[in-house]
Write a protein that holds these residues in place. Structure first.
Motif, mmCIF file in Angstrom:
data_model
loop_
_atom_site.group_PDB
_atom_site.id
_atom_site.type_symbol
_atom_site.label_atom_id
_atom_site.label_comp_id
_atom_site.label_asym_id
_atom_site.label_seq_id
_atom_site.Cartn_x
_atom_site.Cartn_y
_atom_site.Cartn_z
ATOM 1 N N LEU B 125 0.828 -1.385 0.053
ATOM 2 C CA LEU B 125 -0.036 0.057 -0.088
ATOM 3 C C LEU B 125 0.910 1.258 0.068
ATOM 4 C CD1 LEU B 125 -2.798 1.343 0.400
ATOM 5 C CD2 LEU B 125 -2.283 1.401 2.743
ATOM 6 N N LEU B 126 2.135 1.413 0.815
ATOM 7 C CA LEU B 126 2.802 2.566 0.916
ATOM 8 C C LEU B 126 3.669 2.662 -0.326
ATOM 9 C CD1 LEU B 126 4.248 2.170 4.662
ATOM 10 C CD2 LEU B 126 2.502 3.870 3.624
ATOM 11 N N SER B 127 3.988 1.582 -0.928
ATOM 12 C CA SER B 127 4.636 1.665 -2.475
ATOM 13 C C SER B 127 3.619 2.334 -3.455
ATOM 14 C CB SER B 127 5.122 0.359 -2.892
ATOM 15 O OG SER B 127 5.722 -0.456 -1.728
ATOM 16 N N LEU B 128 2.465 1.982 -3.347
ATOM 17 C CA LEU B 128 1.530 2.680 -4.438
ATOM 18 C C LEU B 128 1.143 3.855 -4.123
ATOM 19 C CD1 LEU B 128 -0.556 1.660 -6.661
ATOM 20 C CD2 LEU B 128 -2.342 1.638 -4.746
ATOM 21 N N VAL B 129 1.140 4.339 -2.914
ATOM 22 C CA VAL B 129 1.067 5.798 -2.540
ATOM 23 C C VAL B 129 2.251 6.453 -2.755
ATOM 24 C CG1 VAL B 129 0.680 7.343 -0.466
ATOM 25 C CG2 VAL B 129 -0.747 5.229 -0.544
ATOM 26 N N LEU B 130 3.551 5.965 -2.657
ATOM 27 C CA LEU B 130 4.669 6.672 -2.763
ATOM 28 C C LEU B 130 4.848 6.808 -4.451
ATOM 29 C CD1 LEU B 130 7.329 7.508 -1.376
ATOM 30 C CD2 LEU B 130 8.323 5.451 -1.765
ATOM 31 N N TRP B 131 4.383 5.743 -5.184
ATOM 32 C CA TRP B 131 4.410 5.910 -6.577
ATOM 33 C C TRP B 131 3.492 7.058 -7.063
ATOM 34 C CZ3 TRP B 131 0.797 4.562 -10.256
ATOM 35 C CH2 TRP B 131 1.383 4.538 -11.732
ATOM 36 N N VAL B 132 2.155 7.154 -6.468
ATOM 37 C CA VAL B 132 1.246 8.210 -7.074
ATOM 38 C C VAL B 132 1.784 9.483 -6.582
ATOM 39 C CG1 VAL B 132 -1.022 8.973 -6.280
ATOM 40 C CG2 VAL B 132 -0.678 6.576 -6.918
ATOM 41 N N LEU B 133 2.586 9.568 -5.423
ATOM 42 C CA LEU B 133 2.936 10.770 -4.979
ATOM 43 C C LEU B 133 4.323 11.171 -6.006
ATOM 44 C CD1 LEU B 133 2.935 10.563 -1.087
ATOM 45 C CD2 LEU B 133 1.667 12.155 -2.329
ATOM 46 N N GLY B 134 4.934 10.317 -6.373
ATOM 47 C CA GLY B 134 5.971 10.674 -7.353
ATOM 48 C C GLY B 134 5.489 11.160 -8.576
ATOM 49 N N GLN B 135 4.469 10.384 -9.176
ATOM 50 C CA GLN B 135 3.659 10.935 -10.284
ATOM 51 C C GLN B 135 3.271 12.414 -10.031
ATOM 52 O OE1 GLN B 135 3.476 9.085 -13.205
ATOM 53 N NE2 GLN B 135 4.901 7.744 -12.029
ATOM 54 N N LEU B 136 2.661 12.761 -8.926
ATOM 55 C CA LEU B 136 2.029 14.028 -8.671
ATOM 56 C C LEU B 136 3.130 15.040 -8.516
ATOM 57 C CD1 LEU B 136 -0.805 13.710 -5.864
ATOM 58 C CD2 LEU B 136 -0.803 14.835 -8.022
ATOM 59 N N ARG B 137 4.382 14.593 -7.855
ATOM 60 C CA ARG B 137 5.422 15.467 -7.855
ATOM 61 C C ARG B 137 5.963 16.059 -9.315
ATOM 62 N NH1 ARG B 137 11.032 14.610 -6.937
ATOM 63 N NH2 ARG B 137 12.014 16.047 -5.646
ATOM 64 N N ALA B 138 6.004 14.854 -10.214
ATOM 65 C CA ALA B 138 6.317 14.970 -11.502
ATOM 66 C C ALA B 138 5.593 16.026 -12.397
ATOM 67 C CB ALA B 138 6.538 13.856 -12.165
#
Lengths: 70, 231
Positions: B125-138
């Protein structure tokens, strides 16, 4: 793009540089470069008008259609 | 424009801080997964998400206000989220409807397997959230650079939409498994753990809205490209 701009030949005939033409037409060198390298998707009538006026030519002398195969 | 820059800076800062905390949480979870098989886990307590049915006839909600003030027990009732229909009181039928509630249950356990399973799910779950936040950051990075209308951003927003939908499906699956576990291990008067998928249509709806926004963004990107290549 099957429509090509024959700016190279016209500039050579008129002994003009791209920078000089950009100054005369009133568009940036970058935009004229986009036009010259056939990267442009569209050309405004006002730009075409200015180019024809400064190069003393008809739109048909500036544009050329080639088929996709060529 | 200056105010917009301030909002963007605040959002970018919030995303960066969130990423930092989620990354720390992920590292801690992974460390727990790695060391769990080798160390004793005394006093271990596990919190799992569950959804259950509440019998309002047994679990009663009463007002804390003194008697005589507005808000008596007659007009207080448990209800589920969203729309509800209330039919006039029928005294001939005393059957009370079940109310479905989402929550969590916390219990002590000695099961290493259960702990590991929960930790692995949390890491996923945390990996998915981290990945989504990475996309948002980009996306925010391109926004700050003044070039948000790029094809990559449309793809990023689409990925976020898929993550929301897949994340909800994953959550529903986890709740199904934990409900099944709870129904076999716990009994509470007035509560019934239903081993059924607790799928939130609203979350899927939000995902679909983001998907539509991504497609609008893609069309906008194409228009911007056309505009920039018009001389």
């Amino acid at each position: 793009m099957p429509i090509r701009i024959k700016l190279d030949q016209l500039l050579l005939d008129r002994r003009l540089t791209l920078t000089e033409l950009a100054d005369r037409v009133g568009i940036t060198l970058a935009n004229l470069s986009v036009l010259k390298t056939n990267k442009a998707r569209a050309i405004r009538f006002s730009t075409l008008d200015a180019l024809c006026r400064e190069l003393n030519c008809q739109p048909g002398e500036l544009l050329e259609w080639t088929s996709q195969q060529e | 424009m200056k105010a917009l820059g301030g909002v963007l800076s605040f959002l970018a800062f919030s995303i960066s801080v969130s990423r930092y905390f989620v990354a720390v949480g992920l590292i801690v979870t992974v460390c727990l997964v790695v060391i769990a098989p080798f160390v004793a886990l005394p006093g271990l307590r596990l919190t799992i998400p569950v959804s259950f049915s509440v019998d309002p006839g047994i679990i009663r909600v009463t007002p804390s206000a003194p008697a005589g003030e507005p808000g008596t027990s007659q007009n207080i009732r448990l209800g589920s989220e969203g729309f509800a229909f209330e039919v006039g009181q029928d005294t001939t039928r005393a059957r009370t409807p079940q109310v479905h509630v989402r929550g969590s249950i916390r219990f002590p356990t000695q099961s290493r397997g259960l702990f590991l399973g929960a930790a692995v799910l949390l890491a996923a779950l945390l990996s998915l959230v981290l990945w989504v936040l990475g996309q948002l950051r980009a996306v925010f990075q391109t926004l700050r650079e003044g070039q948000p209308f790029v094809a990559a951003n449309a793809t990023r927003i689409r990925r976020i939409a898929y993550a929301v939908i897949v994340g909800e499906a994953g959550r529903a699956a986890i709740v199904f498994v934990t409900n099944d576990y709870a129904s076999r291990h716990f009994v509470a008067e007035g509560l019934r753990f239903d081993a059924r998928p607790d799928f939130s249509i609203m979350a899927v709806f939000y995902g679909l809205i983001i998907l539509v926004i991504a497609e609008v963004f893609r069309a906008g990107t194409r228009l911007d490209e056309e505009q920039s290549l018009t001389v």
